[in-house]
Enzyme design. Sequence first.
Site, short mmCIF file in Angstrom:
data_model
loop_
_atom_site.label_atom_id
_atom_site.label_comp_id
_atom_site.label_asym_id
_atom_site.label_seq_id
_atom_site.Cartn_x
_atom_site.Cartn_y
_atom_site.Cartn_z
N ASP A 1 -7.46 -5.34 -0.15
CA ASP A 1 -8.16 -6.47 -1.23
C ASP A 1 -7.90 -7.71 -0.97
OD1 ASP A 1 -9.21 -4.06 -2.67
OD2 ASP A 1 -8.47 -3.51 -3.27
N HIS B 1 0.64 -0.86 0.16
CA HIS B 1 0.00 0.20 0.40
C HIS B 1 1.16 1.11 0.02
CE1 HIS B 1 -2.85 2.66 0.97
NE2 HIS B 1 -3.92 2.17 0.52
N1 CMC Z 1 3.91 -7.62 -4.91
C1 CMC Z 1 5.24 -7.05 -5.34
N2 CMC Z 1 5.74 -6.85 -5.04
C2 CMC Z 1 5.34 -5.54 -5.02
C3 CMC Z 1 4.21 -5.05 -4.61
C4 CMC Z 1 3.49 -6.70 -4.63
N3 CMC Z 1 2.09 -6.42 -4.84
N4 CMC Z 1 3.86 -3.89 -3.82
C5 CMC Z 1 4.99 -3.26 -4.34
N5 CMC Z 1 6.55 -4.25 -4.17
C6 CMC Z 1 7.65 -3.56 -4.37
C7 CMC Z 1 8.20 -2.79 -5.28
O1 CMC Z 1 8.44 -3.55 -6.83
C8 CMC Z 1 8.87 -1.99 -5.35
O2 CMC Z 1 10.11 -3.00 -4.82
P1 CMC Z 1 11.54 -1.71 -5.37
O3 CMC Z 1 11.69 -1.40 -4.89
O4 CMC Z 1 12.74 -3.13 -5.19
O5 CMC Z 1 11.49 -1.49 -6.49
C9 CMC Z 1 8.61 -1.99 -3.86
O6 CMC Z 1 7.44 -2.85 -3.55
C10 CMC Z 1 7.85 -0.73 -3.60
O7 CMC Z 1 6.25 -0.91 -4.23
P2 CMC Z 1 5.92 0.69 -4.94
O8 CMC Z 1 5.46 -0.23 -6.47
O9 CMC Z 1 7.11 1.35 -5.38
O10 CMC Z 1 4.67 0.96 -4.14
P3 CMC Z 1 3.43 2.62 -4.83
O11 CMC Z 1 3.21 2.63 -3.35
O12 CMC Z 1 3.80 2.56 -5.93
O13 CMC Z 1 2.48 1.47 -4.67
C11 CMC Z 1 0.10 -0.74 -4.06
C12 CMC Z 1 1.62 1.16 -4.14
C13 CMC Z 1 -0.65 -0.75 -4.42
C14 CMC Z 1 -0.36 -0.03 -6.27
C15 CMC Z 1 1.34 -1.50 -4.40
O14 CMC Z 1 1.78 -2.54 -3.47
C16 CMC Z 1 0.97 -2.57 -5.76
O15 CMC Z 1 0.85 -2.48 -6.50
N6 CMC Z 1 0.53 -4.16 -5.22
C17 CMC Z 1 -0.47 -5.07 -5.43
C18 CMC Z 1 -2.04 -4.53 -6.37
C19 CMC Z 1 -3.03 -4.12 -4.93
O16 CMC Z 1 -3.50 -5.11 -4.32
N7 CMC Z 1 -3.43 -2.54 -4.82
C20 CMC Z 1 -4.66 -2.52 -3.74
C21 CMC Z 1 -4.13 -1.33 -3.24
S1 CMC Z 1 -5.46 -0.80 -1.58
C22 CMC Z 1 -6.95 -0.63 -2.26
C23 CMC Z 1 -6.45 0.38 -3.50
O17 CMC Z 1 -6.16 2.00 -3.02
O18 CMC Z 1 -8.15 -0.27 -4.45
#
Ligand code: CMC
Length: 391
Positions: free
Chosen positions: A326, A269
């Site tokens: 989720d 998140h």
């Molecule tokens: N699985 C594997 N690696 C992950 C995941 C994941 N679910 N989420 C983040 N990472 C890694 C990402 O690759 C990055 O790694 P590195 O630093 O090596 O490049 C690190 O963790 C930081 O992640 P980020 O992508 O910079 O984080 P963000 O704040 O931009 O993204 C997020 C947040 C929710 C989009 C992301 O965690 C994600 O894609 N999660 C899976 C989709 C999901 O469950 N979404 C629902 C969110 S909660 C309800 C809503 O908002 O609708």
Amino acid sequence: TGDTTYDQGFSSTASCKSAITFIDGDAGVLQYRGYSIEQLAEKSSFLETAYLVIYGELPTAEQLATFEDRITKNMIIDERMRDFFRCFPRRSHPMPVLAAGIMGLSTFNSETTGLDNDSVEEATTRLLAKVPTLAAYGYKNSIGKPTLYPDHSLNYIENFERMSFGNPAEPYQIDDKITRALEVLLILHADHEQNCSTSTVRLVGSSQANLYASVASGVNALSGPLHGGANQEVLEMLQQIKDSGMSVQEFVDKVKNKESGIKLMGFGHRIYKNYDPRANIIKKHADEVLKLKEGRRDLLDIAQELEQTALNDDYFQSRKLYPNVDFYSGLIYEAMGFPVNMFTVLFAIGRLPGWIAQWREQNNDKSTKIGRPRQVYVGQTHRDFVPLEQR
Ligand code: CMC
């Protein structure tokens, strides 16, 4: 990380001042108007929480009764709008149908599309009342079953359940425990400050687009797999793990290999870096609902093993990745009888009070300016036009 010449994904840009929702991502705290999500999930109803989120205070008994009455009596939609659903192909995904339905609603309620207080109040009532009806009709269209009118003797959640699962020829049996679980899920989704869809609602609204148009944009933003679409993706991921026969550890190893491009859906998140308090509450309900209904116990077992494996893994620990709202919600929706393509629609019904409250807060703030971010230009600089025959 990444390009630091601008704020990628607006991760450190405050776009507004707001008095609606407070989140402390490090401590796992979520409050609507100062009330904790744990207390609201235990003690409040969805419409009471919606009132709180939109008007800023818990209603008195009289205010709540009037509000509930106004909403439930407005759940019916124009007869011509019922026909509107016939124009979509059978099996249409109910999420785009919902977005289109909300824009359709604005044409049937065009006298309430102004920005003055009376119009906004009417549009608030009509959206809260009619969105569950649109959602249920979108679902009925996708499965080719007849629609039902709302029933004034039922409450908001019961009406939505009956319109989704009922058959016009038979009485519908309400299960109080299932209804309460659905209500809790909707309360948990009611607002979440400046997430992608809410920021979209505010950005669209900042051009003085009306409440219907702004909320329809929020529905579209929510549909993406990184936002509301994640609950559908979680269930599909669990099913894939099961069908492929791979172990949970093998799947986690695949996720850790960045080249696979696979994410652990329902994990991580932008704000919560300790735990998502909504996930803790949902997890308890997942177990209860799956005991009551024919749910996917097999997928719940995979989800629980996946959660434990990830929580003990250095990749997830070092990146502060925890289950989000989720991760378990889809399993509950599935046990209630909703197909996966309805999961994000349920999220939209839950988030509606938040979108409305945020749009109204912005509309009431006379200092609001149209949203218009800048960019870092990285394209070509000056070039002379080359006539077609010389290229
Ligand atoms: N699985 C594997 N690696 C992950 C995941 C994941 N679910 N989420 C983040 N990472 C890694 C990402 O690759 C990055 O790694 P590195 O630093 O090596 O490049 C690190 O963790 C930081 O992640 P980020 O992508 O910079 O984080 P963000 O704040 O931009 O993204 C997020 C947040 C929710 C989009 C992301 O965690 C994600 O894609 N999660 C899976 C989709 C999901 O469950 N979404 C629902 C969110 S909660 C309800 C809503 O908002 O609708």
